[in-house]
Design an enzyme around this catalytic site. Structure first.
Site, short mmCIF file in Angstrom:
data_model
loop_
_atom_site.label_atom_id
_atom_site.label_comp_id
_atom_site.label_asym_id
_atom_site.label_seq_id
_atom_site.Cartn_x
_atom_site.Cartn_y
_atom_site.Cartn_z
N ALA A 190 -2.88 4.44 16.18
CA ALA A 190 -2.19 5.45 15.38
C ALA A 190 -1.46 4.82 14.19
O ALA A 190 -0.41 5.29 13.78
CB ALA A 190 -1.22 6.23 16.26
N ASP A 235 -9.95 4.73 1.87
CA ASP A 235 -10.26 4.30 3.25
C ASP A 235 -11.01 5.38 4.03
O ASP A 235 -11.96 5.09 4.75
CB ASP A 235 -8.97 3.93 4.00
N LYS A 245 0.80 -1.23 0.00
CA LYS A 245 0.00 0.00 0.00
C LYS A 245 0.84 1.29 0.00
O LYS A 245 0.43 2.30 -0.55
CB LYS A 245 -0.96 0.01 1.20
N ASN A 297 -4.97 2.30 -1.86
CA ASN A 297 -5.62 0.99 -1.86
C ASN A 297 -6.33 0.71 -3.19
O ASN A 297 -6.89 -0.36 -3.36
CB ASN A 297 -6.62 0.86 -0.70
N ALA A 329 -4.69 2.90 9.50
CA ALA A 329 -6.14 3.13 9.53
C ALA A 329 -6.47 4.41 10.29
O ALA A 329 -7.35 5.17 9.89
CB ALA A 329 -6.83 1.93 10.16
N TYR A 350 -13.71 -5.68 12.14
CA TYR A 350 -15.01 -6.27 11.78
C TYR A 350 -15.03 -7.79 11.94
O TYR A 350 -15.96 -8.46 11.50
CB TYR A 350 -15.42 -5.87 10.36
N LEU A 384 -13.18 -0.14 13.70
CA LEU A 384 -12.73 -0.55 12.37
C LEU A 384 -12.57 -2.06 12.27
O LEU A 384 -12.60 -2.63 11.18
CB LEU A 384 -11.41 0.16 12.02
#
Ligand code: NAP
Length: 277
Positions: free
Chosen positions: A134, A107, A70, A91, A137, A224, A222
């Site tokens: 931090a 994102d 990424k 991404n 994401a 899941y 975030l």
């Protein structure tokens, strides 16, 4: 590309077998009757540049990019969107008709759209946000919260220097809170975000004390897997509006699909079920 060519898209990274993106995009392709395919591709770092040069020639209109490419992908792309530059990572790649490779990061977009859909009366400007974590994401979360007009972002991370780095980057709206007192930042926060991997299946437990959480806060995680993390379960139990992290994954895929296949897809329960299967 010739008109008769079937458009291809996919996701590149390693490991790739666990990725939910193929299920997501294949659902949309089927649902909208689009002649196209989306494939997972295991590509190691040493092959990245060659792969990006070859994929458009094979009929690919773009790809999603995941770990570990990424960040490095920004050096391979010809054009980098502002939001990808701010995040320092991409991404989504679009292989343009003129041969240029355009890198984007969706994102932050996915994060905001998920909150808007999951808690329609959520208002970023309503008060301070508290963000745990931090990493990459968190960077997307902070950048999009600032864009949405959030007046103050309290940020806490186990490794304080990482949080301080984000403060330096994003400015004085970000206030770093010591990890040992992270629970205090929930007091009066109207948006609460777990952007760390804490609470994920197989990862460490979230041990931040939650007593100061107000029931008027909107809380999102975030993580899941599980869909309802211990943070979300507690927040729901005291009456907070909660938004799970799967929706962010679904929404971040929308801009790529639209650019590749020419149709803006819906994020709805049918898609969630398809991805969760
Ligand atoms: P990352 O860059 O590796 O950052 C991981 C974060 O978790 C860091 O803040 C790290 O703190 C913290 N952390 C990990 N283990 C910890 C522990 N034992 N105690 C305290 N803190 C710990 O990962 P990322 O890309 O930011 O992703 C973070 C999470 O968000 C992951 O679970 C990822 O799956 C999820 N995510 C979800 C979406 C979505 O679409 N829903 C999108 C992106 C990411 P240190 O800095 O101290 O290591």
């Amino acid at each position: 590309m010739t008109e008769n060519r079937i458009p291809l898209a996919g996701v590149i990274g390693t490991p790739i077998a666990h990725s939910k993106s193929p299920r997501l995009h294949q659902h949309w392709l089927r649902r909208y009757g689009i002649r196209g395919h989306y494939v997972p591709m295991e590509i190691v770092s040493a092959d990245l540049d060659d792969a990006i040069a070859m994929l458009p020639k094979l009929g690919f209109v773009g790809v999603n990019v995941t770990i570990p490419h990424k960040e490095h992908i920004l050096n391979v792309a010809d054009l980098v969107s502002d939001r990808a530059a701010v995040m320092g990572s991409a991404n989504t790649l679009i292989f343009r008709a003129d041969g240029k490779v355009h890198a984007d990061n969706t994102d932050g977009y996915g994060f905001l759209e998920n909150l808007k859909q999951g808690a329609p009366d959520w208002d970023a400007t309503s008060g301070p946000a508290a963000v745990i974590g931090a990493g990459g994401a968190a960077r997307a979360v902070i950048s999009s919260l600032i864009d949405a007009g959030c007046p103050e972002i309290r940020l806490s991370n186990r490794t304080k220097t990482r949080a301080e780095g984000l403060r330096q980057e994003f400015g004085t709206k970000v206030e770093v809170v010591d990890w040992v007192t992270a629970g205090n930042m929930l007091d009066g926060a109207t948006t609460v975000v777990n952007a760390s991997s804490l609470g994920m299946t197989g990862a460490a437990e979230m041990r931040v004390p939650l007593d100061a959480l107000s029931k008027s806060a909107v809380v999102t995680d975030l993580v899941y897997a599980p869909l309802e993390t211990p943070l979300l379960a507690y927040a729901k139990s005291i009456g907070c509006r909660t938004v799970d992290g799967l929706g962010m994954l679904l929404h971040q895929a929308v801009p790529g699909f639209e650019r590749w296949f020419g149709l803006r897809p819906d994020v709805d329960d049918e898609l969630r079920q398809a991805v969760l299967q």
